[in-house]
Design a protein around this motif. Structure first.
Motif, PDB file in Angstrom:
ATOM      1  N   ILE A   1       9.450  10.202 -10.627  1.00 16.69           N
ATOM      2  CA  ILE A   1      10.315   9.090 -10.218  1.00 16.69           C
ATOM      3  C   ILE A   1       9.782   8.498  -8.919  1.00 16.69           C
ATOM      4  N   ASP A   2       9.400   7.208  -8.960  1.00 11.19           N
ATOM      5  CA  ASP A   2       8.796   6.588  -7.768  1.00 11.19           C
ATOM      6  C   ASP A   2       9.031   5.080  -7.752  1.00 11.19           C
ATOM      7  N   ALA A   3      10.185   4.638  -8.296  1.00 10.90           N
ATOM      8  CA  ALA A   3      10.467   3.192  -8.305  1.00 10.90           C
ATOM      9  C   ALA A   3      11.550   2.892  -7.273  1.00 10.90           C
ATOM     10  N   ASP A   4      12.391   1.903  -7.541  1.00  6.63           N
ATOM     11  CA  ASP A   4      13.421   1.469  -6.588  1.00  6.63           C
ATOM     12  C   ASP A   4      14.334   2.630  -6.197  1.00  6.63           C
ATOM     13  N   LYS A   5      14.386   2.866  -4.887  1.00  5.61           N
ATOM     14  CA  LYS A   5      15.076   4.061  -4.377  1.00  5.61           C
ATOM     15  C   LYS A   5      16.585   4.001  -4.613  1.00  5.61           C
ATOM     16  N   GLU A   6      17.151   2.778  -4.622  1.00  5.45           N
ATOM     17  CA  GLU A   6      18.603   2.680  -4.796  1.00  5.45           C
ATOM     18  C   GLU A   6      19.051   3.146  -6.183  1.00  5.45           C
ATOM     19  N   PRO A  53      20.931   0.853   1.131  1.00  9.09           N
ATOM     20  CA  PRO A  53      21.047   1.303  -0.272  1.00  9.09           C
ATOM     21  C   PRO A  53      19.895   2.213  -0.708  1.00  9.09           C
ATOM     22  N   MET A  54      18.712   2.020  -0.133  1.00 10.29           N
ATOM     23  CA  MET A  54      17.583   2.891  -0.498  1.00 10.29           C
ATOM     24  C   MET A  54      17.827   4.311   0.013  1.00 10.29           C
ATOM     25  N   VAL A  55      18.339   4.388   1.261  1.00 12.34           N
ATOM     26  CA  VAL A  55      18.609   5.704   1.857  1.00 12.34           C
ATOM     27  C   VAL A  55      19.771   6.369   1.109  1.00 12.34           C
ATOM     28  N   ALA A  94      10.316  13.663  -7.586  1.00 17.96           N
ATOM     29  CA  ALA A  94      10.715  12.374  -7.007  1.00 17.96           C
ATOM     30  C   ALA A  94      10.044  12.182  -5.658  1.00 17.96           C
ATOM     31  N   ASP A  95       9.441  11.013  -5.464  1.00 18.88           N
ATOM     32  CA  ASP A  95       8.757  10.660  -4.214  1.00 18.88           C
ATOM     33  C   ASP A  95       9.756  10.025  -3.236  1.00 18.88           C
ATOM     34  N   ASN A  96       9.441  10.081  -1.965  1.00 21.04           N
ATOM     35  CA  ASN A  96      10.148   9.308  -0.920  1.00 21.04           C
ATOM     36  C   ASN A  96      11.605   9.702  -0.723  1.00 21.04           C
ATOM     37  N   VAL A  97      11.884  10.999  -0.744  1.00 16.70           N
ATOM     38  CA  VAL A  97      13.280  11.427  -0.635  1.00 16.70           C
ATOM     39  C   VAL A  97      13.724  11.738   0.801  1.00 16.70           C
ATOM     40  N   VAL A  98      12.842  11.540   1.776  1.00 18.45           N
ATOM     41  CA  VAL A  98      13.230  11.816   3.166  1.00 18.45           C
ATOM     42  C   VAL A  98      13.269  10.529   4.010  1.00 18.45           C
ATOM     43  N   ARG A  99      12.433   9.557   3.628  1.00 20.50           N
ATOM     44  CA  ARG A  99      12.482   8.226   4.242  1.00 20.50           C
ATOM     45  C   ARG A  99      12.436   8.294   5.766  1.00 20.50           C
ATOM     46  N   ASN A 100      11.424   8.933   6.301  1.00 20.04           N
ATOM     47  CA  ASN A 100      11.261   9.002   7.750  1.00 20.04           C
ATOM     48  C   ASN A 100      12.452   9.671   8.436  1.00 20.04           C
ATOM     49  N   ASP A 145       0.855  -1.198   0.000  1.00 24.26           N
ATOM     50  CA  ASP A 145       0.000   0.000   0.000  1.00 24.26           C
ATOM     51  C   ASP A 145       0.885   1.241   0.000  1.00 24.26           C
ATOM     52  N   ILE A 146       1.649   1.401  -1.102  1.00 26.71           N
ATOM     53  CA  ILE A 146       2.629   2.488  -1.160  1.00 26.71           C
ATOM     54  C   ILE A 146       2.361   3.452  -2.301  1.00 26.71           C
ATOM     55  N   SER A 147       1.149   3.406  -2.862  1.00 27.64           N
ATOM     56  CA  SER A 147       0.792   4.430  -3.847  1.00 27.64           C
ATOM     57  C   SER A 147       0.840   5.783  -3.148  1.00 27.64           C
TER      58      SER A 147
HETATM   59  C1  DHB Z   1       8.386   2.467  -0.606  1.00 28.79           C
HETATM   60  C2  DHB Z   1       8.262   2.864  -1.921  1.00 28.79           C
HETATM   61  C3  DHB Z   1       7.447   3.915  -2.254  1.00 28.79           C
HETATM   62  O1  DHB Z   1       7.318   4.351  -3.534  1.00 28.79           O
HETATM   63  C4  DHB Z   1       6.716   4.571  -1.286  1.00 28.79           C
HETATM   64  O2  DHB Z   1       5.925   5.597  -1.647  1.00 28.79           O
HETATM   65  C5  DHB Z   1       6.825   4.166   0.038  1.00 28.79           C
HETATM   66  C6  DHB Z   1       7.671   3.116   0.363  1.00 28.79           C
HETATM   67  C7  DHB Z   1       9.300   1.357  -0.250  1.00 28.79           C
HETATM   68  O3  DHB Z   1       9.767   0.663  -1.166  1.00 28.79           O
HETATM   69  O4  DHB Z   1       9.566   1.179   0.924  1.00 28.79           O
END
Ligand code: DHB
Ligand code: SAH
Ligand code: MG
Length: 221
Positions: free
Chosen positions: A137-142, A180-182, A163-169, A37-39
């Motif tokens: 851009i919203d695929a594999d973060k690495e 590698p994602m970070v 680009a989505d997800n550039v802060v990663r919590n 559920d990451i849309s």
């Molecule tokens: C992840 C990927 C995403 O595109 C997202 O929005 C949230 C999490 C993931 O791979 O962890």
């Protein structure tokens, strides 16, 4: 302040908009199909529609389709002769997204290309010599640094690169975090903020998707 209030506010904001059955059913289908559920959230999807409209995008490239939720949001901004190409590594996700795009009445505007994006991008470049007006851009973060370089190749002055997800919590600031994602998003931010041909804004975000961030760059020359 806890995540509860972020979710409550997103629920409140969503409730202000007219009900969106198409997007609601896609998210429900993702959950029912045991897909992650990451849309993007509803509000983030609205932002994508607004951004695509703001640059009057006629051609859009998305890297990472999943169920087609963000693809619907992007394609809704297109004129009737517009085109969205969405890249997805997983064939069954690609077919699921195509069904959702058909239900949304957008299948004529969207092509889902199945395969690892780094392998399909060369063909996309050949088929779209004019590049794209918006790239999401919203695929594999690495692989974000490579997607950044590809985006510049496929851009022209005025192109928006999101680009989505550039802060990663918040993990992105912890230099001891070598996930590698970070590392991928950290390097992406370095590239996007130092590239002389673009202007970049990175926004931290909270909401239904937790704590993350969105990077928006516009190619200026
Ligand atoms: C992840 C990927 C995403 O595109 C997202 O929005 C949230 C999490 C993931 O791979 O962890
Ligand atoms: N943009 C979507 C969510 C995408 S989730 C939305 O908001 O609705 C990320 C997707 O990228 C997943 O479906 C995953 O299968 C896909 N993906 C992962 N690695 C990939 C790669 N190398 N090439 C293309 N797609 C990839
Ligand atoms: Mg994402």
């Amino acid at each position: 302040m806890s995540e509860d209030i972020w979710h409550a506010v997103d629920d409140f904001l969503d409730s202000l908009h007219p009900a969106d059955r198409v997007l609601g059913e896609i998210r429900a289908g993702i959950r029912a199909g045991d897909l992650p559920d990451i849309s993007v959230s509803f509000e983030q999807g609205r932002l994508l529609t607004v951004l695509a409209k703001a640059v009057t995008a006629r051609t859009i490239l998305e890297i990472g389709t999943l169920g087609g939720y963000s693809a619907v949001c992007l394609a809704r901004a297109l004129p009737s002769d517009g085109r969205l190409i969405s890249l997805e590594i997983d064939a069954s996700r690609g077919r699921f997204a195509e069904r959702n795009l058909t239900t949304a009445g957008l299948s004529e505007l969207v092509t889902v290309v199945v395969g690892p994006a780094l392998e399909t991008l060369p063909g996309i470049e050949t088929q779209h010599p004019g590049g794209f007006d918006l790239i999401f851009i919203d695929a594999d973060k690495e692989t974000y640094p490579d997607y950044w370089r590809w985006s510049l190749r496929l851009a022209h002055p005025g192109t928006l690169i999101v680009a989505d997800n550039v802060v990663r919590n918040g993990a992105v600031v912890n230099l001891d975090d070598h996930d590698p994602m970070v590392e991928g998003v950290r390097e992406y931010l370095k590239l996007a903020t130092t590239e002389p041909t673009v202007l970049t804004s990175v926004m931290q975000t909270v909401g239904a998707k937790g704590y993350d961030g969105l990077s928006v760059s516009i190619v200026v020359r």
